[in-house]
Design an enzyme around this catalytic site. Structure first.
Site, short mmCIF file in Angstrom:
data_model
loop_
_atom_site.label_atom_id
_atom_site.label_comp_id
_atom_site.label_asym_id
_atom_site.label_seq_id
_atom_site.Cartn_x
_atom_site.Cartn_y
_atom_site.Cartn_z
N HIS A 104 44.29 29.80 7.96
CA HIS A 104 43.09 29.13 7.44
C HIS A 104 42.04 30.14 6.98
CE1 HIS A 104 44.78 25.50 9.05
NE2 HIS A 104 44.72 25.94 10.28
N HIS A 112 46.69 21.25 8.08
CA HIS A 112 48.04 21.73 8.40
C HIS A 112 49.09 20.97 7.60
CE1 HIS A 112 45.53 22.19 12.08
NE2 HIS A 112 46.04 23.40 12.03
#
Length: 333
Positions: free
Chosen positions: A57, A219
């Site tokens: 991320h 995700h």
């Protein structure tokens, strides 16, 4: 799978090595277990702010370690929660005697592991208070969560909580301000393409060329619906419509508007979407007082974006504007 990597099993560790080498003036990377701290050590006598989550991320969360935001960050493997021993060591390294705030995004593994680490820290006489972010309005429960997911609202949440600690607020005040951000921030995202986790080698989902996923998770978790691709104005209206209705945001509100890329979205598209979002809000009498545009909370190479809206008051605005100096954010100095 096409990626600039060596061994898929070592991606997170090698990326951390690069982060530490590139920004040695701002942060220090520790290994075995892995965590990141400010280069200058604990901020003596002040509340420490610690967060973390899965790698993949970036720049979250290590890129937000430095003056004015986080004192430490704990990266897990790609899309995997950090372990309690990592979190405990980061907490101990950041503690300066005034207590520690754990900023935890609402994912089941993160919640459990941060809880365990907090209990271990308390056993060593370190006062730890968790604050949980659940800003995603797309779905209530998802693959990784019970309740709403914590997503790009993390960036203003980190910034404002860290600024409160930096000005010398006590633990109760830092926690109150952090929870005020959680209560007033909402996000929704979308995706045009999937991402591929290095160790799997396969896309996390498949979209046809003319499809998009509305309400996607960072995700690759499913969103609200899969629909045909449409114009930027219509995409923005779909995302912001859900965001504005949820709090709700009302005419006369002052806000921070944050258009976040998922990693594979070029700036030209993000700024175009920002213009659409600002127009949408202006038509409803909602003022954009502060802005942020860019890839700040990504999902590897996913093409897509999220839109975050934070309702501001004078204090939150002042804390957002306060000086910050990290690899990912820098202003006011």
């Amino acid at each position: 799978m096409k990626k600039i990597i060596n061994d898929p099993a070592n991606v997170a560790r090698e990326a951390l090595q690069g982060l530490g080498e590139a920004h040695a003036d701002l942060l220090t990377v520790h290994f075995d277990p892995n965590f990141v701290t400010r280069a200058g050590g604990p901020d003596t006598g002040k509340v420490a702010v610690v967060s973390g989550g899965g790698s993949g991320h970036e720049p979250l969360a290590g890129g937000y370690v430095g003056e004015g935001i986080l004192h430490a960050a704990v990266p897990g493997a790609v899309f995997t929660s950090p372990t309690p021993d990592q979190i405990l060591d980061a907490t101990k390294a950041a503690d300066a005697g005034a207590g520690v705030v754990h900023l935890v995004l609402n994912y089941t593994g993160d919640i459990l592991n941060f809880e365990t680490a907090a209990e271990l820290a308390e056993a060593e006489d370190i006062k730890v208070v968790p604050v949980i972010l659940d800003d995603d309005v797309a779905v209530k429960d998802s693959t990784y969560t019970a309740g709403r997911r914590g997503v790009a609202g993390a960036i203003p949440w980190y910034k404002i909580t860290g600024a409160s600690a930096a000005r010398g607020d006590d633990l109760d005040t830092v926690v109150e301000i952090s929870r005020r951000v959680v209560a007033n921030v909402r996000t929704m995202g979308m995706a045009l393409t999937a991402c591929t986790v290095p160790h799997s080698g396969e896309p996390s989902f498949v979209l046809e060329d003319d499809e998009m996923e509305i309400g996607i998770g960072v995700h690759g978790e499913p969103g609200r619906e899969r629909v045909k691709l449409t114009s930027a104005d219509e995409i923005v209206a779909t995302l912001l419509g859900s965001v504005v209705e949820d709090l709700p945001f009302e005419r006369g509100d002052k806000t921070l508007l944050f258009v976040n890329g998922m990693g594979g979205t070029p700036s030209v598209e993000l700024y175009l979407a920002y213009h659409s979002a600002r127009t949408y809000l202006a038509e409803r009498g909602i003022e954009v007082a502060r802005s942020l545009v860019g890839n700040y909370f990504t999902s590897l190479e996913m093409q897509g974006m999220s839109i975050t809206l934070l309702k501001l008051d004078d204090e939150l605005t002042e804390l957002w504007d306060a000086p910050v100096h990290t690899p990912a954010l820098r202003w006011g100095r």
